[in-house]
Each structure stands twice: as C-alpha cells, then as structure tokens.
Design a protein around this motif. Structure first.
Motif, PDB file in Angstrom:
ATOM      1  N   MET A   1      38.166  60.356  38.210  1.00 55.16           N
ATOM      2  CA  MET A   1      36.831  60.015  38.680  1.00 55.16           C
ATOM      3  C   MET A   1      36.874  59.451  40.073  1.00 55.16           C
ATOM      4  N   THR A   2      37.651  60.118  40.923  1.00 60.10           N
ATOM      5  CA  THR A   2      37.775  59.596  42.276  1.00 60.10           C
ATOM      6  C   THR A   2      37.309  60.572  43.321  1.00 60.10           C
ATOM      7  N   GLY A   3      36.782  61.686  42.920  1.00 60.18           N
ATOM      8  CA  GLY A   3      36.367  62.723  43.876  1.00 60.18           C
ATOM      9  C   GLY A   3      35.152  62.272  44.662  1.00 60.18           C
ATOM     10  N   PRO A   4      34.898  63.040  45.792  1.00 67.04           N
ATOM     11  CA  PRO A   4      33.735  62.701  46.608  1.00 67.04           C
ATOM     12  C   PRO A   4      32.462  62.775  45.796  1.00 67.04           C
ATOM     13  N   GLY A   5      31.661  61.860  45.997  1.00 67.17           N
ATOM     14  CA  GLY A   5      30.371  61.843  45.303  1.00 67.17           C
ATOM     15  C   GLY A   5      30.473  61.326  43.892  1.00 67.17           C
ATOM     16  N   ALA A   6      31.672  60.856  43.494  1.00 67.96           N
ATOM     17  CA  ALA A   6      31.809  60.362  42.125  1.00 67.96           C
ATOM     18  C   ALA A   6      30.972  59.111  41.952  1.00 67.96           C
ATOM     19  N   PRO A   7      30.232  59.023  40.884  1.00 74.31           N
ATOM     20  CA  PRO A   7      29.379  57.850  40.675  1.00 74.31           C
ATOM     21  C   PRO A   7      30.220  56.620  40.382  1.00 74.31           C
ATOM     22  N   THR A   8      29.681  55.521  40.681  1.00 75.34           N
ATOM     23  CA  THR A   8      30.431  54.291  40.459  1.00 75.34           C
ATOM     24  C   THR A   8      29.991  53.583  39.197  1.00 75.34           C
ATOM     25  N   GLY A   9      28.809  53.931  38.711  1.00 69.15           N
ATOM     26  CA  GLY A   9      28.305  53.262  37.513  1.00 69.15           C
ATOM     27  C   GLY A   9      29.136  53.588  36.288  1.00 69.15           C
ATOM     28  N   GLU A  10      29.348  52.600  35.426  1.00 68.79           N
ATOM     29  CA  GLU A  10      30.168  52.825  34.243  1.00 68.79           C
ATOM     30  C   GLU A  10      29.587  53.868  33.300  1.00 68.79           C
ATOM     31  N   ALA A  11      28.241  54.084  33.431  1.00 61.43           N
ATOM     32  CA  ALA A  11      27.600  54.997  32.490  1.00 61.43           C
ATOM     33  C   ALA A  11      27.783  56.456  32.863  1.00 61.43           C
ATOM     34  N   ALA A  12      28.259  56.771  34.108  1.00 61.10           N
ATOM     35  CA  ALA A  12      28.364  58.176  34.541  1.00 61.10           C
ATOM     36  C   ALA A  12      29.516  58.889  33.844  1.00 61.10           C
ATOM     37  N   ARG A  13      29.230  60.137  33.459  1.00 58.48           N
ATOM     38  CA  ARG A  13      30.262  60.967  32.797  1.00 58.48           C
ATOM     39  C   ARG A  13      30.288  62.344  33.468  1.00 58.48           C
ATOM     40  N   PRO A  14      31.441  63.068  33.409  1.00 62.77           N
ATOM     41  CA  PRO A  14      31.478  64.440  33.957  1.00 62.77           C
ATOM     42  C   PRO A  14      30.505  65.336  33.201  1.00 62.77           C
ATOM     43  N   ASN A  15      29.888  66.216  33.977  1.00 56.59           N
ATOM     44  CA  ASN A  15      28.951  67.174  33.383  1.00 56.59           C
ATOM     45  C   ASN A  15      29.762  68.308  32.741  1.00 56.59           C
ATOM     46  N   ARG A  16      29.982  68.208  31.442  1.00 53.76           N
ATOM     47  CA  ARG A  16      30.840  69.176  30.741  1.00 53.76           C
ATOM     48  C   ARG A  16      30.186  70.559  30.674  1.00 53.76           C
ATOM     49  N   HIS A  17      28.881  70.569  30.667  1.00 54.24           N
ATOM     50  CA  HIS A  17      28.208  71.875  30.660  1.00 54.24           C
ATOM     51  C   HIS A  17      28.457  72.607  31.973  1.00 54.24           C
ATOM     52  N   ARG A  18      28.384  71.843  33.072  1.00 47.99           N
ATOM     53  CA  ARG A  18      28.660  72.448  34.378  1.00 47.99           C
ATOM     54  C   ARG A  18      30.093  73.018  34.406  1.00 47.99           C
ATOM     55  N   GLU A  19      31.034  72.253  33.834  1.00 44.82           N
ATOM     56  CA  GLU A  19      32.429  72.745  33.792  1.00 44.82           C
ATOM     57  C   GLU A  19      32.512  74.058  33.017  1.00 44.82           C
ATOM     58  N   ALA A  20      31.725  74.149  31.939  1.00 45.57           N
ATOM     59  CA  ALA A  20      31.725  75.383  31.141  1.00 45.57           C
ATOM     60  C   ALA A  20      31.181  76.547  31.955  1.00 45.57           C
ATOM     61  N   PRO A  89      24.097  68.651  38.337  1.00 48.16           N
ATOM     62  CA  PRO A  89      24.930  67.635  38.978  1.00 48.16           C
ATOM     63  C   PRO A  89      26.333  67.639  38.380  1.00 48.16           C
ATOM     64  N   GLU A  90      27.298  67.123  39.153  1.00 48.05           N
ATOM     65  CA  GLU A  90      28.665  67.046  38.613  1.00 48.05           C
ATOM     66  C   GLU A  90      28.787  65.911  37.609  1.00 48.05           C
ATOM     67  N   TRP A  91      27.938  64.914  37.806  1.00 48.12           N
ATOM     68  CA  TRP A  91      28.022  63.752  36.939  1.00 48.12           C
ATOM     69  C   TRP A  91      26.673  63.528  36.270  1.00 48.12           C
ATOM     70  N   VAL A  92      26.729  63.079  35.074  1.00 45.03           N
ATOM     71  CA  VAL A  92      25.492  62.821  34.333  1.00 45.03           C
ATOM     72  C   VAL A  92      25.637  61.486  33.597  1.00 45.03           C
ATOM     73  N   PRO A  93      24.526  60.873  33.233  1.00 37.81           N
ATOM     74  CA  PRO A  93      24.613  59.625  32.464  1.00 37.81           C
ATOM     75  C   PRO A  93      25.330  59.850  31.139  1.00 37.81           C
ATOM     76  N   ALA A  94      25.897  58.813  30.635  1.00 38.14           N
ATOM     77  CA  ALA A  94      26.701  58.917  29.406  1.00 38.14           C
ATOM     78  C   ALA A  94      25.876  59.409  28.232  1.00 38.14           C
ATOM     79  N   ASP A  95      24.594  59.109  28.277  1.00 33.41           N
ATOM     80  CA  ASP A  95      23.783  59.528  27.130  1.00 33.41           C
ATOM     81  C   ASP A  95      23.164  60.914  27.340  1.00 33.41           C
ATOM     82  N   ASP A  96      23.502  61.575  28.465  1.00 30.80           N
ATOM     83  CA  ASP A  96      23.000  62.948  28.718  1.00 30.80           C
ATOM     84  C   ASP A  96      23.719  63.912  27.771  1.00 30.80           C
ATOM     85  N   PRO A  97      22.975  64.826  27.140  1.00 27.34           N
ATOM     86  CA  PRO A  97      23.645  65.789  26.221  1.00 27.34           C
ATOM     87  C   PRO A  97      24.732  66.573  26.931  1.00 27.34           C
ATOM     88  N   ARG A  98      24.594  66.789  28.251  1.00 23.21           N
ATOM     89  CA  ARG A  98      25.594  67.594  28.965  1.00 23.21           C
ATOM     90  C   ARG A  98      26.941  66.874  29.042  1.00 23.21           C
TER      91      ARG A  98
END
Lengths: 111, 703
Positions: A1-20, A89-98
């Motif tokens: 979680m160190t890439g450019p634009g990576a969110p700093t908030g603890e709630a941010a998670r990778p967008n797994r749907h985008r990865e798919a 987005p590359e990152w989504v909130p932890a409670d986002d279904p993605r």
C-alpha cells in the motif's frame, strides 16, 4: 500500500474488482494475439492454393466471417474492460463491496 | 490462381497442413473460450464473447470433418502413391456430400434402384444412369462403399452380364471401365474374401466364381492385393477348394435374355485376339494385374514359379503339338502375361516395394533355372530373365567377384548367396533368346568399369611421392575382379553360342532358321563389347533389341543364312577368354599365408588419401585397420589367423571380406600375380614402377 495515490486512511482497501477487470483485459489482449495468429496461419496455408474450387471459395468466405466475428467479440470484451477500468478507483473504502470481490479469475489451465 | 468453375483442385499434402492449421485454431478458440468465460464471470462484464468463441470452435470442428473427407477423396483418386501426392483434379461432384454418411446413403440409393425388379430388362436408361452416377463419384470412397455394400456380389454378377452384354460396344466399354475403377476402389476398402467371391455368380450360389466377368475389369483399376492373390490361387488351382471357378455361366439365373454366348459376342470390338470373356482372357488380365502390383508380384510369383516356367516350357517346339497342355494357367494364350509377371516380380519396382520378397523370388529363379539345366522356354520368357538380370546385375556380379564362397542362407548378402555357376545358368538361358544380349553385355561392362572406378577412389594417391614399393598394387584385386566380370559374361556368351551352333547342326530346317539368326545376334553382341566403355558398347550393339525384332529377323531369314562369319567371331571370343576356376580359395590361402608370416615378413603400411582431405593408414592388422571392431565380427582364431570361413557368422564374414580386399592386404601380397594368373598389366612380377624403384629400401611412408 505504498504506491502513488495510495490512500492513507485505515479504512481504504484495494479495489479487487478493478484487479479482476485488469486481469480480464490482459487475458483478452493476449487471447486476441493468439487467435489472430491461428487465423493468420490458417489463411497462409489456404493461400498456397492447395484447395481450389467453388467449395473452397465458400469455405474461405466462412473462415473470413469467423475471423471477423471471433476477433471482434474479443475486441468488444477488451473495450468493455477498458470502459469499466476508466470509472473505477484503485482504492475503495473497506465496506465497499468491491473490496470484498474475490479478485481476478484464476487461470483456467488454458492458453 | 482461380480454378475453372465446377472443378475442384486438391493438393493432398497442402490440404493435410490446412487441416492441421484448422485443428490449431479449434484448440485456440476452445482454450480462449474457457479462459475468457472465467474472466467474464469474475468481472460480471456483460457480453457474448465466450459464446462466440465456442461458436468459432464448433465451426472449426465441423470443417475439420469436412476437410478430412475431402482429403480422403483426393487420396482415393491416387491410392497408389505414397508420400506427398500430386494435386488431384476431381470433378466437382464430390462436393455434393458434406459427410461420409450422406455419400454412403447416396451409394446405397443408387444400388437400390438397380435392385428394383425389372423383369423385361428394357430399362436401358437405368444402366446409362448408373454409368453416369458412378462415373461422377468414382473417386468417392464412401459412395462406392455404400453402392457395392448394398448391391452385393450376386447382383453385381447379374449387372455385369447386362453391362458386358450391351449391344453397343461403346456402352459396354464405358460401363466396364466405370465398374472396373469403382470395384477396384471397393476391393481396397472392403475385404472381398472367399465368402464374397463364392457369391460372385449370377445363379445365386455361394461356392462359384464367374471369374470371366472380372477379366475386362481388372485393367481399369488397382485391385486389392489380397483379392488378386485369392483369384490367383483359384487360377492355379491352389486355393483351399471351397470355391469353384465356373468361368462364365449361361442359362436360368444367368444372362437370361442372351445367354453367355450372347455376351461373349458383344462389346468385343477392338479386342484383337479373340474372346475377351474367355477364361484365358481372365487369366491374362489377372496375371497382368498381379504383375502391376509390386507388393504382390514377388510373393505370388515365388509361390508359382515352377508352374510359370513349366507352362512356358510346355509350349516349346520340343513338345509335340498334341501333347501341349491347354487351358487354365497352362494355356499358351497366357504366355505373354506369364513372362510379364516373372519380369515384374524380379523388377526394380518390386525390389523397392518388397526387397525381401523380391530377393527370395530372384534367388528361387536362379535355383530353378540352374537346377533344370538347358530348357526350352519361350523367347519372351528368356527376355524376362534378361530384365531380372538387368535389375539385379550388381548381385549377379557380386557373386562372381566375391572372394568368399557363397552362403546359400544369406539371401540378403550381395549375390543372394547363389553360386556364380547358378547365375551363369540364368544368364545363358537369357542370352539364348537374343533380345536381352546387348543389354546384358552393357551391364557387364558397366559393372567392370564400376569396380575399377571404386578401386581408384579407395586407393587414390597410394603411389604418390615418398611411397614405398609394394609387391602388388592395392588395386590388383579390383583389376582382377573387373576381368572376372568380363570373363564371366564372355564365357556365358560363347557357351550359349556353342549350344546354339550345335542345335543349328542338328535341328530340322525350320529351327535352323531360328538358330542361324541367334548365332548372328550373339556374334554381333560379341563384336560390340568394348570393355573400356559402356557407351561404346551400347552404341555398337543393336540398342533396344526386342523379342519382336528378333522374331522378325527369324521370319525374314532365308533358308541358307550363312553362319560361317558369325561362327568365326564366336570362336575368337572363346579363345580370348580365360576362366580361372577356384581363384577365390587360392586368394584366401595366399592372404592367410602372408598373415601367418607377418612377424618375420612385416607388412608395409599403405597410405591413401581420403575424399574429404586427410589420409588413411592401412597396416594390414584387422583390428588396427578397423575391420574387427569387437567380438561380434572378430574373424580371427588362435594365433590371430582367420578361422575357417565356414564357421564364420554373418558379421565375421563381412569383416573378413572387407579385410581381404583392403589395400595393405592386397598390396603386400607378393603371391598375388601367381594366384590370379592374369595379373593387371602394371603389376607384372619383377617389375616395379619408377616411384617404387627410387624409394629407399625399407622406408615406411609417414602417416
């Protein structure tokens, strides 16, 4: 979680749907090359003139239609993947279904 | 390049690669369909991509089936060819059917139409339609299979009675050609066994074969070897007895409208020489079909060689006319076909197709002819012997020049394990026909020249600067072998001529004409031989001498053809030849003696230049020189001397023969001139070439 634009908030998670979708686009791009190569080899042999006649001409027309339809459908799928990526987005909130999406499809053992 | 409309051009080799490319595409489409289907599921992106890819896979799969059928059609058009096939031009009709089953169903439907009752036998268009339908689909194996499967052998016999009995000769010929071509294909696609043959008659019996109906068909296609062999056994009466050859049947159930006599008379225009539906016509056609099958000809002919030669002898002038057998395989009408079969069984094609079987046939021919002694076979059979000897000339002369005694069990050895005297018997029998004599003379010259050339190539540069003097030239044995070849042929020629001369003196007037012409021909051949040049020999000799030309000369010969001049030529030939019996054993003994004394009288090495550069050093030691490479081919016994040749195995014999002819063994053999008695001109005892005289004594060349 160190890439450019990576969110700093603890709630941010990778967008797994985008990865798919990214994996699907890569697979579609690679698949298009493989299918185009297979058609290219087919037409190269057909162009040698080893089979000529009315039925051969009919077959040639059908083969060209099959190439157009096959590559066209893969292109359409790739375009759909690109469109999907544009709005994600590359990152989504932890409670986002993605964030809970299972991610890219596993290779099916095929090419 | 576009093909004309209504014409299909197929290059089977290219089509095979198209099928491979299609299969690759099918696999790729299937794999991508699976993969992208998983990604569609994972991304939930709507679309029909996997379905379209599966459609591409299904399209490729279906077309592969279609292309494979087209390939089968193209290969059926030229079934005798192996490897890359030439482009086959098929009329567009095979395009009528997409699948094999459709084609078979169409074939069955055509047969059904023929099987429909037609009591008045007036449906002329039915036969014409049959010919047209079959003609367009002759190259379609599935159609042909469907047609003949449904028709069955009995109905086929009935159909042939109608077709061959057609009142218009043109229609009969067309019909027989189409049925011949398609039945030939069918015989290769289905096993036409004794049960099928037993029903091939128009009386609905299950143990009778109307062979005469097959006679006109056999030349129109390549029939299965198994069927030809089975028919051949029937012809020679050597089958299992379950079938009876009834020739051609007449009467109820047969050709009801006209009877056998009726169909015999029909459709025969242009078929000079008589009844094309006779047993003899069938026998000739069958033997010719077997001759044209290089896979079958040698095995079949080996089995029936005694009968083939017996039938030829039985027609000779020595057998009183009333006692000459007639009918069946012995019939005089079959003689030309019998001779074609003998020539084909020992011909180049059979040798290529079935080397083992062809060797066995030729070995048996040599055995039988040598065992029978001088005998009266037809001039055509003598010409056939000549063709066989021409095809096997390297083996004929390998037997003559080998330093080893023949091993009768070694069919695969050069010379086929036959003795020179046996080959000579076959050569004399062939020469007596006259027609083969120029060709056989040219063969002898060619083989002699080849031995000479090879010896030069293998010992190139042996006498170069710095070489020592050897008791004999390393080429001396090859020179002698080349002389042996010409002596062998010349002896056979002169012995044949002497026999003809004796016959000339004792025969009746009519036979004196033939023998006088024969003496003339043999003298011409003797005069034409130039042992230094194949080209000159062929130029001098009557090139292309055939049985027909010889027979024409016999016919035109006058009653008092002078033979004195020819006799003088042949007498000179005889005087100029020196046969040296037993040189092989004397040569082997001389080598053994030299080898036994190698410690006190060391062999001098021989250095030769290799074709690709570099040199090879021959010491005379069978191990150091690479002839004995292990226990398997070690021909030496106690003391390192060669063991008895009779006790050697195949590998030992091969190594021993190579060692006996190797440069150091030949070159160091100072007994050679005495052993061979007819030394080459450059190795006269007591004489040494300039290079040898100037070499310091005992100096061994480097290398």
């Amino acid at each position: 979680m160190t890439g450019p634009g990576a969110p700093t908030g603890e709630a941010a998670r990778p967008n797994r749907h985008r990865e798919a979708v990214e994996a699907a686009l890569a697979a579609a791009t690679d698949g298009r090359v493989r299918l185009a190569d297979a058609f290219h080899r087919l037409f190269a042999v057909a162009d040698e003139g080893g089979w000529q006649g009315r039925a051969a001409s009919d077959w040639r027309r059908q083969a060209e239609q099959a190439r157009t339809a096959t590559l066209g459908t893969v292109d359409a799928f790739a375009d759909a993947c690109r469109r999907s990526l544009a709005g994600q987005p590359e990152w989504v909130p932890a409670d986002d279904p993605r964030a809970r999406h299972p991610g890219p499809a596993l290779p099916a053992g095929g090419r | 390049m576009p093909a004309p409309a209504n014409r299909v051009v197929v290059d089977p080799h290219s089509l095979r690669r198209l099928i491979t490319a299609m299969a690759d595409l099918r696999e790729t489409a299937q794999a991508q369909a699976r993969l992208l289907s998983a990604h569609v599921d994972a991304t939930r992106i709507a679309g029909d991509t996997p379905a379209r890819l599966r459609a591409a896979h299904a399209w490729a799969d279906q077309d592969i089936t279609m292309l494979r059928r087209r390939l089968a059609l193209a290969e059926a058009a030229d079934p005798g060819t192996t490897g890359p096939l030439p482009p086959a031009a098929l009329r567009g009709v095979p395009d009528l059917y997409d699948t094999a089953e459709q084609a078979r169903a169409a074939g069955r439907s055509l047969a059904d139409r023929l099987l429909r009752p037609d009591p008045d036998r007036r449906d002329r268009s039915r036969l014409a339609d049959l010919a047209a339908a079959l003609s367009g689909r002759a190259a379609d194996p599935d159609f042909v299979t469907g047609f003949y499967d449904r028709l069955g052998p009995s109905a086929l016999a009935g159909l042939l009675h109608q077709v061959l009995g057609a009142r218009e000769p043109g229609a009969a010929r067309h019909g027989e050609e189409i049925i011949g071509r398609t039945l030939a294909s069918y015989s290769r696609l289905r096993r036409l066994d004794a049960s099928w043959l037993g029903r091939f008659n128009s009386r609905r019996r299950d143990d009778q074969v109307e062979t005469s109906l097959l006679g006109p068909l056999l030349r129109h296609g390549r029939f299965a070897s198994a069927l030809l062999a089975r028919l051949g056994e029937l012809l020679f009466g050597t089958g299992d007895g379950s079938l009876r050859d009834v020739g051609l049947q007449a009467g109820p159930g047969g050709p009801a409208a006209r009877g056998a006599a009726g169909i015999r008379g029909a459709g025969g225009a242009g078929d000079a020489g008589g009844d094309r539906l006779s047993r003899e016509a069938f026998g000739s056609a069958l033997l010719r079909a077997i001759a044209a099958d290089p896979e079958l000809a040698p095995t079949f002919s080996t089995r029936h060689l005694p009968q083939l030669l017996h039938a030829s002898r039985a027609q000779s002038a020595d057998v009183p006319a009333g006692l000459r057998p007639a009918g069946g395989w012995r019939a005089p009408e079959l003689e030309t076909a019998r001779t074609e079969l003998v020539a084909a069984a020992g011909g180049a094609e059979a040798r290529l197709a079935r080397p083992g079987a062809a060797r066995q046939f030729v070995a048996q021919l040599v055995d039988v002819v040598a065992g029978a002694g001088p005998s009266e076979v037809s001039p055509r059979m003598r010409a056939a012997y000549g063709e066989v000897l021409h095809a096997w000339r390297d083996d004929l002369y390998a037997a003559v020049v080998s330093p080893l005694p023949p091993d009768p069990a070694a069919l695969d050895a050069p010379g086929l394990g036959r003795e020179p005297r046996q080959w000579a018997a076959l050569l004399r029998e062939s020469l007596r026909g006259g027609a083969s004599a120029p060709l056989l003379a040219a063969d002898a010259v060619a083989v002699g020249a080849g031995i000479d050339q090879r010896a030069w190539e293998q010992t190139r540069g042996y006498n170069g600067p710095g070489a020592a003097h050897y008791p004999a030239s390393p080429r001396a044995l090859a020179y002698h072998q080349a002389n042996e070849v010409t002596t062998f042929f010349g002896t056979a020629l002169s012995e044949t001529a002497e026999r003809v001369l004796r016959e000339h003196a004792t025969r009746q007037e009519e036979h004196r004409l033939r023998t006088a012409v024969m003496i003339d021909i043999l003298a011409e051949v003797a005069k034409s031989i130039d042992f230094t040049s194949v080209v000159r020999t062929l130029t001098n000799a009557a090139r292309g001498l055939t049985v027909e030309i010889v027979e024409d000369r016999v016919r035109r010969a006058t009653a008092h053809l002078p033979t004195a001049g020819s006799q003088a030529v042949l007498a000179d030939l005889r005087a100029g030849l020196r046969a040296i019996p037993g040189w092989q054993s004397r040569y082997r003994a001389s080598v053994a003696d030299m080898w036994r004394h190698r410690d006190g009288d060391p062999l001098r090495p021989v250095v030769v230049q290799l074709p690709g550069g570099g040199t090879r050093h021959y010491t005379g030691d069978p191990r150091a020189d690479g002839f004995v490479t292990g226990p398997a081919n070690d021909f030496t016994g106690p003391g390192g001397e060669p063991m008895d040749v009779a006790r050697m195995n195949r590998e030992q014999r091969t190594a021993y023969a190579a060692w006996l002819a190797s440069p150091a063994i030949v070159a160091n053999n100072d007994r050679l001139p005495a052993v061979l008695t007819a030394p080459p001109a450059d190795v006269v005892p007591g004489w040494a070439p300039g290079w040898a005289r100037s070499a310091p004594a005992g100096k061994v060349p480097p290398g």
